[in-house]
Every structure is written in C-alpha cells, then in structure tokens.
Design a protein around this motif. Structure first.
Motif, PDB file in Angstrom:
ATOM      1  N   GLU A  95       0.865  -1.181   0.000  1.00  7.73           N
ATOM      2  CA  GLU A  95       0.000   0.000   0.000  1.00  7.73           C
ATOM      3  C   GLU A  95       0.903   1.232   0.000  1.00  7.73           C
ATOM      4  OE1 GLU A  95      -3.154  -0.171  -0.487  1.00  7.73           O
ATOM      5  OE2 GLU A  95      -3.337  -2.346  -0.210  1.00  7.73           O
ATOM      6  N   ILE A  96       0.532   2.216  -0.791  1.00  8.35           N
ATOM      7  CA  ILE A  96       1.398   3.377  -1.005  1.00  8.35           C
ATOM      8  C   ILE A  96       0.768   4.633  -0.396  1.00  8.35           C
ATOM      9  CG2 ILE A  96       2.661   4.711  -2.735  1.00  8.35           C
ATOM     10  CD1 ILE A  96       3.254   1.639  -2.699  1.00  8.35           C
ATOM     11  N   PHE A  97       1.594   5.345   0.364  1.00 11.23           N
ATOM     12  CA  PHE A  97       1.155   6.587   1.010  1.00 11.23           C
ATOM     13  C   PHE A  97       2.096   7.701   0.558  1.00 11.23           C
ATOM     14  CE2 PHE A  97      -0.070   2.984   3.497  1.00 11.23           C
ATOM     15  CZ  PHE A  97      -1.318   3.283   4.015  1.00 11.23           C
ATOM     16  N   ILE A  98       1.517   8.818   0.169  1.00 14.17           N
ATOM     17  CA  ILE A  98       2.346   9.907  -0.359  1.00 14.17           C
ATOM     18  C   ILE A  98       2.037  11.219   0.342  1.00 14.17           C
ATOM     19  CG2 ILE A  98       2.739  11.321  -2.442  1.00 14.17           C
ATOM     20  CD1 ILE A  98       2.784   8.763  -4.010  1.00 14.17           C
ATOM     21  N   ARG A  99       3.116  11.938   0.669  1.00 13.72           N
ATOM     22  CA  ARG A  99       2.950  13.287   1.210  1.00 13.72           C
ATOM     23  C   ARG A  99       2.990  14.257   0.038  1.00 13.72           C
ATOM     24  NH1 ARG A  99       4.434  15.323   6.080  1.00 13.72           N
ATOM     25  NH2 ARG A  99       6.109  13.881   6.555  1.00 13.72           N
TER      26      ARG A  99
ATOM     27  N   TRP B  69       5.703   6.555   1.591  1.00  9.52           N
ATOM     28  CA  TRP B  69       5.736   5.432   2.520  1.00  9.52           C
ATOM     29  C   TRP B  69       5.191   4.218   1.802  1.00  9.52           C
ATOM     30  CZ3 TRP B  69       2.763   7.595   7.421  1.00  9.52           C
ATOM     31  CH2 TRP B  69       3.601   8.487   8.113  1.00  9.52           C
ATOM     32  N   VAL B  70       5.801   3.064   2.024  1.00  8.38           N
ATOM     33  CA  VAL B  70       5.227   1.824   1.500  1.00  8.38           C
ATOM     34  C   VAL B  70       5.040   0.856   2.669  1.00  8.38           C
ATOM     35  CG1 VAL B  70       6.312   2.127  -0.757  1.00  8.38           C
ATOM     36  CG2 VAL B  70       7.472   0.764   0.974  1.00  8.38           C
ATOM     37  N   VAL B  71       3.916   0.185   2.683  1.00  9.69           N
ATOM     38  CA  VAL B  71       3.607  -0.767   3.745  1.00  9.69           C
ATOM     39  C   VAL B  71       3.078  -2.031   3.091  1.00  9.69           C
ATOM     40  CG1 VAL B  71       2.254  -1.186   5.824  1.00  9.69           C
ATOM     41  CG2 VAL B  71       2.896   1.152   5.216  1.00  9.69           C
ATOM     42  N   GLU B  72       3.618  -3.164   3.482  1.00  7.52           N
ATOM     43  CA  GLU B  72       3.109  -4.395   2.900  1.00  7.52           C
ATOM     44  C   GLU B  72       1.641  -4.548   3.281  1.00  7.52           C
ATOM     45  OE1 GLU B  72       6.053  -7.575   3.286  1.00  7.52           O
ATOM     46  OE2 GLU B  72       4.628  -8.859   2.202  1.00  7.52           O
ATOM     47  N   ALA B  73       0.798  -4.791   2.297  1.00 13.26           N
ATOM     48  CA  ALA B  73      -0.654  -4.814   2.539  1.00 13.26           C
ATOM     49  C   ALA B  73      -1.003  -5.831   3.624  1.00 13.26           C
ATOM     50  CB  ALA B  73      -1.393  -5.118   1.243  1.00 13.26           C
ATOM     51  N   ALA B  74      -0.281  -6.956   3.642  1.00  8.57           N
ATOM     52  CA  ALA B  74      -0.578  -8.013   4.607  1.00  8.57           C
ATOM     53  C   ALA B  74      -0.330  -7.551   6.042  1.00  8.57           C
ATOM     54  CB  ALA B  74       0.272  -9.237   4.304  1.00  8.57           C
ATOM     55  N   ALA B  75       0.458  -6.470   6.206  1.00  6.62           N
ATOM     56  CA  ALA B  75       0.791  -6.007   7.549  1.00  6.62           C
ATOM     57  C   ALA B  75      -0.233  -5.015   8.102  1.00  6.62           C
ATOM     58  CB  ALA B  75       2.180  -5.366   7.538  1.00  6.62           C
ATOM     59  N   ILE B  76      -1.235  -4.685   7.302  1.00  5.60           N
ATOM     60  CA  ILE B  76      -2.228  -3.705   7.763  1.00  5.60           C
ATOM     61  C   ILE B  76      -3.399  -4.415   8.437  1.00  5.60           C
ATOM     62  CG2 ILE B  76      -3.960  -2.028   6.978  1.00  5.60           C
ATOM     63  CD1 ILE B  76      -1.942  -1.025   4.978  1.00  5.60           C
ATOM     64  N   THR B  77      -3.758  -3.934   9.611  1.00  2.84           N
ATOM     65  CA  THR B  77      -4.953  -4.436  10.286  1.00  2.84           C
ATOM     66  C   THR B  77      -6.018  -3.364  10.164  1.00  2.84           C
ATOM     67  OG1 THR B  77      -3.472  -5.477  11.860  1.00  2.84           O
ATOM     68  CG2 THR B  77      -5.823  -5.430  12.426  1.00  2.84           C
ATOM     69  N   ALA B  78      -7.187  -3.748   9.667  1.00  2.00           N
ATOM     70  CA  ALA B  78      -8.239  -2.753   9.453  1.00  2.00           C
ATOM     71  C   ALA B  78      -9.429  -3.049  10.345  1.00  2.00           C
ATOM     72  CB  ALA B  78      -8.666  -2.760   7.988  1.00  2.00           C
TER      73      ALA B  78
ATOM     74  N   ALA C 248       9.406  -1.295  -4.065  1.00  2.00           N
ATOM     75  CA  ALA C 248       8.057  -0.717  -3.950  1.00  2.00           C
ATOM     76  C   ALA C 248       8.142   0.801  -4.007  1.00  2.00           C
ATOM     77  CB  ALA C 248       7.392  -1.173  -2.657  1.00  2.00           C
ATOM     78  N   ILE C 249       9.167   1.362  -3.359  1.00  2.00           N
ATOM     79  CA  ILE C 249       9.330   2.827  -3.392  1.00  2.00           C
ATOM     80  C   ILE C 249       9.673   3.299  -4.798  1.00  2.00           C
ATOM     81  CG2 ILE C 249      10.882   4.697  -2.645  1.00  2.00           C
ATOM     82  CD1 ILE C 249      10.686   3.672   0.156  1.00  2.00           C
ATOM     83  N   LYS C 250      10.567   2.569  -5.461  1.00  2.00           N
ATOM     84  CA  LYS C 250      10.923   2.954  -6.838  1.00  2.00           C
ATOM     85  C   LYS C 250       9.699   2.886  -7.757  1.00  2.00           C
ATOM     86  CE  LYS C 250      15.842   2.172  -6.847  1.00  2.00           C
ATOM     87  NZ  LYS C 250      16.722   1.060  -6.460  1.00  2.00           N
ATOM     88  N   ASN C 251       8.940   1.798  -7.623  1.00  2.00           N
ATOM     89  CA  ASN C 251       7.752   1.665  -8.470  1.00  2.00           C
ATOM     90  C   ASN C 251       6.712   2.737  -8.133  1.00  2.00           C
ATOM     91  OD1 ASN C 251       8.977  -0.532  -9.585  1.00  2.00           O
ATOM     92  ND2 ASN C 251       7.672  -2.064  -8.605  1.00  2.00           N
ATOM     93  N   ALA C 252       6.586   3.043  -6.844  1.00  2.00           N
ATOM     94  CA  ALA C 252       5.602   4.052  -6.433  1.00  2.00           C
ATOM     95  C   ALA C 252       5.969   5.407  -7.033  1.00  2.00           C
ATOM     96  CB  ALA C 252       5.535   4.145  -4.914  1.00  2.00           C
ATOM     97  N   ARG C 253       7.255   5.670  -7.112  1.00  2.00           N
ATOM     98  CA  ARG C 253       7.708   6.921  -7.727  1.00  2.00           C
ATOM     99  C   ARG C 253       7.168   6.991  -9.167  1.00  2.00           C
ATOM    100  NH1 ARG C 253      13.058   7.963  -9.857  1.00  2.00           N
ATOM    101  NH2 ARG C 253      12.537   6.057 -10.974  1.00  2.00           N
ATOM    102  N   ASP C 254       7.328   5.886  -9.909  1.00  3.03           N
ATOM    103  CA  ASP C 254       6.911   5.883 -11.312  1.00  3.03           C
ATOM    104  C   ASP C 254       5.393   5.855 -11.479  1.00  3.03           C
ATOM    105  OD1 ASP C 254       9.523   5.912 -12.063  1.00  3.03           O
ATOM    106  OD2 ASP C 254       9.650   3.751 -12.450  1.00  3.03           O
ATOM    107  N   VAL C 255       4.715   5.136 -10.581  1.00  2.00           N
ATOM    108  CA  VAL C 255       3.276   4.965 -10.780  1.00  2.00           C
ATOM    109  C   VAL C 255       2.493   6.144 -10.211  1.00  2.00           C
ATOM    110  CG1 VAL C 255       1.273   3.475 -10.338  1.00  2.00           C
ATOM    111  CG2 VAL C 255       3.489   2.449 -10.793  1.00  2.00           C
ATOM    112  N   TYR C 256       2.938   6.671  -9.067  1.00  2.00           N
ATOM    113  CA  TYR C 256       2.081   7.641  -8.372  1.00  2.00           C
ATOM    114  C   TYR C 256       2.620   9.070  -8.301  1.00  2.00           C
ATOM    115  CZ  TYR C 256      -0.815   3.684  -7.077  1.00  2.00           C
ATOM    116  OH  TYR C 256      -1.638   2.599  -7.137  1.00  2.00           O
TER     117      TYR C 256
END
Ligand SMILES: [Fe+2]
Ligand SMILES: [Fe+2]
Ligand SMILES: [Fe+2]
Lengths: 94, 330
Positions: A9-13, A52-61, A34-42
């Motif tokens: 999951e990608i978070f951007i300031r 910020w990048v966080v592995e989706a599996a590590a998020i508790t919702a 993930a950070i490199k790809n996020a730069r290009d995608v987002y």
C-alpha cells in the motif's frame, strides 16, 4: 515457479506539509522496489515529496460490521464540539 | 468502451420485494450515493461484474500501449517522442491503478493477467486496429482517448470506491492525451497536402472503430439495467456515442477534415447529429478475435509475460535472500 510479488500500500505526502495519504497499491518484490515503483506509478506529475510503503498483509483494518459499536459512542457527545456552547455576542471572538 | 459488453452476473434487475434484506440495504446505500468499499457486504453479482469490467478496462490500458508504442522510435521529433513516451507511460499507470482496484475484490493480479493472455478476458476492440502512419498517433489521441474520456468522466461517480478513485486519477491525466493527439492532427491538417491527406486517412480509418468503442446499443439490455442500478455503468452506450459525435464533428470541421459519413447531418430537433452506425458485424468479429491485429496483440503480451518470468522470479528470490540475511544478522 509461480510467485506473485507481494502487494504494497502506497502513502504519499503532497507538496504542502500535509500528512501522508493513501493513494493506491502496487506489487513489488521488496520495500526498496516498492518505493521505486511508487515513484513511477504515483508521482509522475510531482504529486509528492515523500513516499511510505507498507506491505498490505501487515495492515490491520477495522471491520465494516463494527461500524455501529466503534463509532456510535462519539455521536452522543455533542459537548465535544464548540457549537454546543452559547457564548453571548458581547464576549467577542472566542 | 474500454469495457465493452460487460455481462452482469445474476438474474437481471430485481424488484425490492425480490431482494434479500442485505440486497435491499445495499441498493439503498447506492441510491443514497454512498460508496461501497472492498470489505463491505456486496452481492456476488456486483463483485463478479465489477471484476470483469475493471479487469477489461485495465487490460485495455495495457494492450492499448502497443499501437502507440509502435511509433515511439519513429516519432518525427525528439519533443514528439518525449510526449508520446509520457503518454504511453501514463497508460501503463492507468492499467496499474485499475488492476489494484480489481484486486480489492478478491482476484489476484496474476489471475487477471493469465485470463487476458489465454483470451478468457477481453480488452477494447479498438486496440486491434493497426497504426499505419504518424497521423494515426494524432487520430488515436484525439478520437480514442476522446472516446475513453467520455466514458471515464461519469465513472468517477461510480459506486465502488476503489474504482471511482482510480477513475479520478485517470481522468486527471487523460486530458493531456486527447490534446496531444489533436495537436498532432492540427499540425498535419495545416501541413503539406500530403500531410493533410495522411490526417484525413487516419480519420477515415479510426472514425468507425472509435464509435464501436461504446459498444452496440444496450438500451434494451438487462445487463446494462442491472449495472446502471448498481452505478457501475452511468450512461447507455447510445447516449455516450451521441455525445462523442456531437463533440467531435465540430473539431473535425475545425481541422478542415471530413468525417467519413455521408449521412452525417445536424438534427435541430434532438439538438445533436444524425450519423451512421458502425458495422456491427465487423465489431463482433473483432471481439471474437478476428480483427486485423488480435493475434499480434496477444502474442506481444504473451511474449512480454514469458520473457519477463526470469526477472519476476529472480527479483523475488533476491528479495527473499536479503530478508533471510537480515533476519540472521538480527
Ligand atoms: Fe488511459
Ligand atoms: Fe489515455
Ligand atoms: Fe487510453
């Protein structure tokens, strides 16, 4: 071999001193990629100054079915809002 | 559209009495303009139809890079090359935004990719037409992205949160695509007689395929009625096609080009143009896999997937090794 890269999951300031905001997700083998790809995608149009990048599996919702018990208690506490109090106009700005 | 003829799953539109309590509450949320989020309860048909629709849309963005990628190395100037490269890179981004929206519904990226590669999932018919000259880069940006925008703008209001958010991002980026295409068309149309002829030829070849992008008339389709009730389809195909024609004809006139349709006339009464339908038999052939470029497109995607396998595997192995080393050091 069949290995799907994990989901991040990608978070951007944004530019303006704001908090990081969730913008979407992507697949990458590790955090660094993930950070490199996020730069290009987002951030192709200067959308951010920090990622910020966080592995989706590590998020508790919270679960949507908890919506009632989770948030209802705050609904009845109107005195937490400034509009609850009547301050006479004569007092001036407060 | 980018998602053409998406069949909804289910028995067609149910009346409120036929719905279960859950379905009724779900429909009420949609009617109230609330967004549905991935973990919320949703009817199985809603989930399946959306996976199909968003998947088809994502595949179209990805396959759609091929006809334009075809001209990157042959762009007439360095500036045009940089612009086209940026445009094609955006389309890759659009595909990725949409794939992640679909993944929130419980389908994996690899599954979707495999369904594209073996033909179980479709992509828009438009990308099965060849791009023969540089003027086609103009026609594609102007007409194909123009038609896509027509469909994507209302989808920003779709009921499924991740899809809506992806569409908002896509729409922000999309208007440059159409403008750069029109800019190419202007240059060509105002150029030498040969250049103008190339522009006209590109318009001739892309006009009807662009009209096909909206799909055949669906005003009587039960699938469309269900999708519209769920707000995953916002307009009928005919409405969007009409809007596209009304917007595009004056632009063609501005360019001094002729829309290849003898029956094109302004209809004062309806406040729009009357125009000829595209050849729907040709459309169904293209959808079935018999368009001019279907084989090439799928072959190119399969080759990219197969040739990339060692990279995907190698990078994963490397990441695991690094992780293990880090764990051992701690
Ligand atoms: Fe796109
Ligand atoms: Fe585009
Ligand atoms: Fe596109």
């Amino acid at each position: 071999m069949k290995t799907e890269w994990p989901l991040w999951e990608i978070f951007i300031r944004g530019q303006h001193g704001l908090s990081h905001r969730h913008v979407g997700s992507l697949h990458a083998p590790d955090a660094e990629m993930a950070i490199k790809n996020a730069r290009d995608v987002y951030t192709r149009r200067n959308e951010g100054v920090s990622i910020w990048v966080v592995e989706a599996a590590a998020i508790t919702a919270s679960s949507p079915s908890d919506k009632g018990p989770m948030y209802e208690p705050s609904e009845s506490k109107v005195y937490r809002h400034p509009s609850f109090y009547d301050i006479p106009d004569d007092v001036g700005a407060m | 559209m980018y998602a053409q003829m998406v069949k909804s799953t289910g028995t067609g539109l149910k009346s409120a009495d036929e719905m279960s309590a859950e379905e009724r509450a779900f429909q009420a949320r949609i009617d109230a303009g609330e967004k549905i989020e991935p973990k919320d309860w949703m009817p199985e048909g809603y989930r399946k139809t959306l996976i199909r629709q968003i998947g088809q849309h994502a595949h179209s963005e990805i396959v759609g890079q091929l006809p334009e990628g075809n001209w990157i190395t042959r762009a007439p100037t360095l500036e045009r090359k940089a612009i086209l490269l940026a445009k094609v890179q955006d389309e890759a981004g659009h595909g990725l935004y949409l794939y992640c929206a679909a993944e929130t519904l419980g389908v994996s990226r690899d599954e979707m990719t495999e369904m594209l590669l073996d033909g179980r999932m479709k992509y828009s018919s438009i990308f099965n037409y060849p791009t023969l000259t540089w003027a086609d880069m103009g026609a594609v940006g102007w007409l194909v992205d123009g038609a896509a925008i027509m469909n994507q703008v209302p989808l920003q209001r779709t009921s499924f949160g991740p899809y809506s958010r992806a569409m908002i991002r896509v729409c922000k980026e999309e208007s440059f695509h159409q403008r750069q295409g029109f800019d190419i068309m202007m240059k060509m149309a105002q150029g030498t007689p040969q250049q103008k002829a190339m522009a006209q030829d590109a318009l001739n070849r892309f006009w009807y395929p662009a009209l096909m992008m909206f799909g055949p008339s669906d005003k009587d389709s039960v699938h469309s009625a269900q999708s519209m009730a769920w707000k995953i389809k916002m307009n009928t195909n005919d409405e969007l096609r009409q809007k596209f024609v009304d917007q595009t004809v004056p632009q063609a006139e501005y360019l001094g080009l002729t829309v290849p349709d003898e029956n094109l006339t302004w209809n004062e009464e309806k406040g729009g143009y009357d125009f000829s339908e595209p050849d729907w038999e040709e459309f169904f052939e293209v959808i079935k896999g018999n368009g001019p470029c279907n084989t090439d497109r799928l072959a190119a995607r399969n080759k990219a997937w197969d040739d990339g396998a060692w990279v995907r595997e190698g990078m994963m192995a490397h990441a695991e090794k690094k992780r293990a080393r880090k764990m051992a050091a701690e």
